[in-house]
Design a protein around this motif. Structure first.
Motif, PDB file in Angstrom:
ATOM      1  N   PRO A   1     -24.960  24.682  22.427  1.00 43.02           N
ATOM      2  CA  PRO A   1     -24.833  24.388  23.817  1.00 43.02           C
ATOM      3  C   PRO A   1     -26.004  23.403  24.213  1.00 43.02           C
ATOM      4  O   PRO A   1     -27.095  23.630  23.875  1.00 43.02           O
ATOM      5  CB  PRO A   1     -24.840  25.623  24.587  1.00 43.02           C
ATOM      6  CG  PRO A   1     -24.387  26.703  23.860  1.00 43.02           C
ATOM      7  CD  PRO A   1     -24.926  26.350  22.470  1.00 43.02           C
ATOM      8  N   GLU A   2     -25.397  22.222  24.895  1.00 41.68           N
ATOM      9  CA  GLU A   2     -26.620  21.271  25.477  1.00 41.68           C
ATOM     10  C   GLU A   2     -27.159  20.424  24.395  1.00 41.68           C
ATOM     11  O   GLU A   2     -28.191  19.770  24.693  1.00 41.68           O
ATOM     12  CB  GLU A   2     -27.374  21.929  26.377  1.00 41.68           C
ATOM     13  CG  GLU A   2     -26.960  22.652  27.569  1.00 41.68           C
ATOM     14  CD  GLU A   2     -27.840  23.173  28.823  1.00 41.68           C
ATOM     15  OE1 GLU A   2     -28.938  23.112  28.092  1.00 41.68           O
ATOM     16  OE2 GLU A   2     -27.516  23.869  29.450  1.00 41.68           O
TER      17      GLU A   2
ATOM     18  N   PHE B   1     -25.446  14.111  20.841  1.00 44.55           N
ATOM     19  CA  PHE B   1     -25.228  13.626  19.588  1.00 44.55           C
ATOM     20  C   PHE B   1     -26.598  12.968  19.042  1.00 44.55           C
ATOM     21  O   PHE B   1     -26.897  12.974  17.839  1.00 44.55           O
ATOM     22  CB  PHE B   1     -24.077  12.470  19.586  1.00 44.55           C
ATOM     23  CG  PHE B   1     -24.149  11.689  18.285  1.00 44.55           C
ATOM     24  CD1 PHE B   1     -23.451  12.192  17.072  1.00 44.55           C
ATOM     25  CD2 PHE B   1     -24.582  10.452  18.371  1.00 44.55           C
ATOM     26  CE1 PHE B   1     -23.336  11.537  15.926  1.00 44.55           C
ATOM     27  CE2 PHE B   1     -24.565   9.612  16.993  1.00 44.55           C
ATOM     28  CZ  PHE B   1     -23.912  10.237  16.002  1.00 44.55           C
ATOM     29  N   VAL B   2     -27.323  12.425  20.033  1.00 42.77           N
ATOM     30  CA  VAL B   2     -28.616  11.917  19.575  1.00 42.77           C
ATOM     31  C   VAL B   2     -29.402  12.830  19.013  1.00 42.77           C
ATOM     32  O   VAL B   2     -30.202  12.615  18.003  1.00 42.77           O
ATOM     33  CB  VAL B   2     -29.526  11.130  20.971  1.00 42.77           C
ATOM     34  CG1 VAL B   2     -30.699  10.845  20.558  1.00 42.77           C
ATOM     35  CG2 VAL B   2     -28.460  10.153  21.165  1.00 42.77           C
ATOM     36  N   GLU B   3     -29.516  14.074  19.646  1.00 41.95           N
ATOM     37  CA  GLU B   3     -30.476  14.988  19.238  1.00 41.95           C
ATOM     38  C   GLU B   3     -29.903  15.630  17.668  1.00 41.95           C
ATOM     39  O   GLU B   3     -30.767  15.785  16.615  1.00 41.95           O
ATOM     40  CB  GLU B   3     -30.506  16.234  20.145  1.00 41.95           C
ATOM     41  CG  GLU B   3     -31.146  16.048  21.432  1.00 41.95           C
ATOM     42  CD  GLU B   3     -31.044  17.017  22.344  1.00 41.95           C
ATOM     43  OE1 GLU B   3     -31.823  17.074  23.251  1.00 41.95           O
ATOM     44  OE2 GLU B   3     -29.752  17.734  22.558  1.00 41.95           O
ATOM     45  N   ALA B   4     -28.621  15.726  17.491  1.00 40.82           N
ATOM     46  CA  ALA B   4     -28.185  16.310  16.377  1.00 40.82           C
ATOM     47  C   ALA B   4     -28.384  14.926  15.299  1.00 40.82           C
ATOM     48  O   ALA B   4     -28.826  15.303  13.916  1.00 40.82           O
ATOM     49  CB  ALA B   4     -26.567  16.538  16.376  1.00 40.82           C
TER      50      ALA B   4
END
Length: 481
Positions: free
Chosen positions: A447-448, A451-454
Motif C-alpha cells: 500500500p501507498e 512506481f517511482v519508489e518500486a
C-alpha cells in the motif's frame, strides 16, 4: 551416434589439434574476419527494433500486450538452445559454412515474417530467426578470436563487439522510424539487403586458414543426440522463466516446464559423465577466465537489461516523454556501448582483461543507481548523463569480458567457448525481465508504494548485481587473465 571422447582441453600435455594461433594469418585475413564478425553482430543486433515496435504489433495484429510478448519469448528460447550447437559444429567443421547457414536461415525467417498478418506464424518463424541469430552471435566472436593473436585480441574483439552497439542504435532509431512511417513489416524486410551483402562477403572473402576446420578436428563425429538434449533443456528453461512472468511463478505450465528442464538437465549431465554426450568438451570450465567471464556476463546482463523493459515505462509514464525521446535515449545508450567497447578492447590488451571488466561493471552499477534515483521530476540533463554512464559501462564490460573468456582458449574450442557467452547473455536477458518485473509488481502491491519508489528499489538491486559481476572476475594472482 557414437562419439569419441575429446580430452584435448583437459591436459595440455596431450597431443592437440593444431590451433590457428600456430598458423600464420595475414593482416588482410584478420581485417576480413573483423569485418565479417562485425557485420554479423550488427545484423543480429538490429532485432532491437522489435522492442520499440511492440505497440504496433499489438494494434495491427489485434493482440494483447501479453500475447505479443510471445514474439520475444520464442526468439530468446531458440537463441539460448542453439548457441552451444553452433559452437560445437564450428569447432569441428570450421566457421565459414555454419555462419553462412545462419545468415541464410536468418534471412529467410525475417523475409517470411514480413509477409505475415497474424501472430501465430510470426511467433513460429521467430524460432528459426532466433536459431540464426544464435549462430551469428556465437560464431562472429569465435571467428575474430581465431584470427587474432592473444596480444591484440582485446582490441579486435572490442571493435567487433562495438558493432552490436551500432546495430542496436540503428535498430532503435531506424527501426522505430520504419515501423512508424511504413509499418512493422519494414523492420524485417529492410534487413534482407544487409544479410545478402554479409553472405556474399563471407562466401567470397573468407578463404584460406580461417575458412577451414582446425587440423584433425573435422574427422571427429558430431554429437547430434547431445545437441538435441542440450537445445531442448535450454529452450524449455527459457520458456519456463518467461511464462512464469506472464502466468505466475506457481502456475501449472511454468512449474511443469521447470520440472522438464530439471529432468533433461539431469539426463544430459549423466550422459556427459558417461562420455555419451560430448557437445561440451571436457575441461571447458578450466579454460582461463571461462567460469568468471561467463558468470560475470550473465550477471551484468541481468543488471543492465532493465534499461530495455523498465526504463521505457519510466520515460513514458513518469517523465511524460514521447516515444521519439525514448528512442533517442536508447540510441544514446547504444552509441555509448560502441564507444565503451572500442575503448575497453584496447585497454584490455594494455592493462589486463580483469581490471577492465571490473571497471565496466562498477561504472554500470553507478549509472544504474543514478537512473533509479531520478525521482518523479528528473531533469533531462540528469537522465542523459545517467544513460551515458550505463551505456559506457556496459560496453566496457562486454568487450573486456569477451577478451577475458576467449583470450587464452584453444582455437579448436573457441566456438563452444563463445557460445557460453552468447547463452549466458540470452538467459540473463530472460531472467532479468522475469525477476525484475516480479520485484516491481511485489513492491507495487505494498500500500501507498508508487512506481517511482518500486523503480528505485529495483535499480538498487540490479546495481548490487552489477557490482557482484565485477567482483567475481577479480583474481589475486598477477597477470593479464
Amino acid at each position: 551416434m557414437n562419439i569419441s571422447h575429446d580430452t584435448s582441453a583437459t591436459n595440455s600435455s596431450l597431443v592437440q589439434p593444431k590451433s590457428y594461433s600456430s598458423v600464420k594469418v595475414t593482416k588482410a585475413a584478420q581485417i576480413i574476419a573483423i569485418v565479417i564478425g562485425s557485420g554479423a553482430l550488427f545484423l543480429g543486433a538490429l532485432d532491437f527494433s522489435i522492442n520499440v515496435n511492440l505497440p504496433l504489433f499489438r494494434s495491427d495484429l489485434g493482440e494483447t500486450l501479453v500475447s505479443v510478448q510471445l514474439i520475444i519469448i520464442m526468439y530468446h528460447g531458440a537463441r539460448s538452445g542453439m548457441g552451444f550447437i553452433a559452437g560445437g559444429i564450428s569447432d569441428r567443421f570450421g566457421i565459414k559454412w555454419p555462419l553462412g547457414a545462419g545468415i541464410i536461415l536468418y534471412t529467410i525467417a525475417v523475409g517470411l515474417i514480413s509477409l505475415q498478418d497474424s501472430l501465430n506464424p510470426i511467433v513460429l518463424l521467430r524460432i528459426p530467426q532466433g536459431i540464426g541469430v544464435a549462430i551469428l552471435f556465437t560464431l562472429a566472436p569465435a571467428l575474430v578470436s581465431r584470427a587474432v593473436g592473444q596480444d591484440h585480441k582485446g582490441l579486435a574483439l572490442g571493435v567487433t563487439l562495438g558493432s552490436m552497439g551500432l546495430g542496436t542504435l540503428a535498430g532503435t532509431l531506424v527501426g522505430g522510424y520504419l515501423g512508424q512511417e511504413i509499418g512493422w513489416p519494414a523492420i524485417f524486410w529492410a534487413r534482407i539487403p544487409i544479410s545478402i551483402a554479409l553472405l556474399l562477403t563471407l562466401v567470397f572473402a573468407l578463404n584460406g586458414t580461417l575458412a577451414k576446420p582446425v587440423e584433425n578436428r573435422e574427422t571427429q563425429s558430431f554429437d547430434l543426440y547431445g545437441s538435441i538434449v542440450l537445445f531442448a533443456t535450454l529452450f524449455i528453461f527459457v520458456l519456463s522463466v518467461s511464462l512464469a512472468r506472464v502466468e505466475g511463478w506457481l502456475s501449472p505450465l511454468p512449474i511443469t516446464l521447470f520440472w522438464v528442464t530439471i529432468i533433461l538437465g539431469w539426463l544430459f549431465s549423466i550422459a556427459r559423465k558417461r562420455k555419451q554426450f560430448t557437445i561440451l568438451p571436457d575441461g571447458l570450465s578450466s579454460f582461463p577466465g571461462f567460469k568468471s567471464g561467463a558468470l560475470s556476463n550473465l550477471l551484468l546482463t541481468i543488471a543492465s537489461f532493465v534499461m530495455w523493459f523498465l526504463f521505457p515505462f519510466y520515460v513514458a509514464d513518469v517523465m511524460g516523454r514521447s516515444v521519439f525521446t525514448l528512442g533517442a535515449l536508447l540510441a544514446l545508450m547504444a552509441g555509448m556501448n560502441f564507444a565503451g567497447a572500442a575503448i575497453a578492447g584496447w585497454l584490455s590488451d594494455q592493462i589486463g582483461d580483469r581490471t577492465v571488466t571490473f571497471t565496466g561493471a562498477v561504472i554500470t552499477s553507478i549509472g544504474l543507481v543514478f537512473i533509479g534515483s531520478g525521482g518523479a521530476n528528473p531533469t533531462m540533463t540528469y537522465i542523459l548523463t545517467a544513460t551515458t554512464v550505463i551505456g559506457l559501462g556496459f560496453g566496457i564490460h562486454q568487450a573486456a569480458v569477451y577478451a577475458l573468456t576467449l583470450r587464452k582458449v584453444p582455437s579448436q574450442h573457441s566456438g563452444v567457448t563463445s557460445a557460453a557467452l552468447t547463452v549466458s547473455q540470452t538467459i540473463g536477458t530472460v531472467i532479468s525481465i522475469a525477476i525484475m518485473t516480479s520485484i516491481i509488481n511485489w513492491r507495487l502491491s505494498i500500500p501507498e508504494t508508487s512506481f517511482v519508489e518500486a523503480y528505485k528499489f529495483a535499480h538498487f538491486i540490479v546495481a548490487l548485481v552489477a557490482i557482484i559481476a565485477g567482483l567475481i572476475v577479480i583474481k589475486p594472482k598477477t597477470g593479464r587473465v
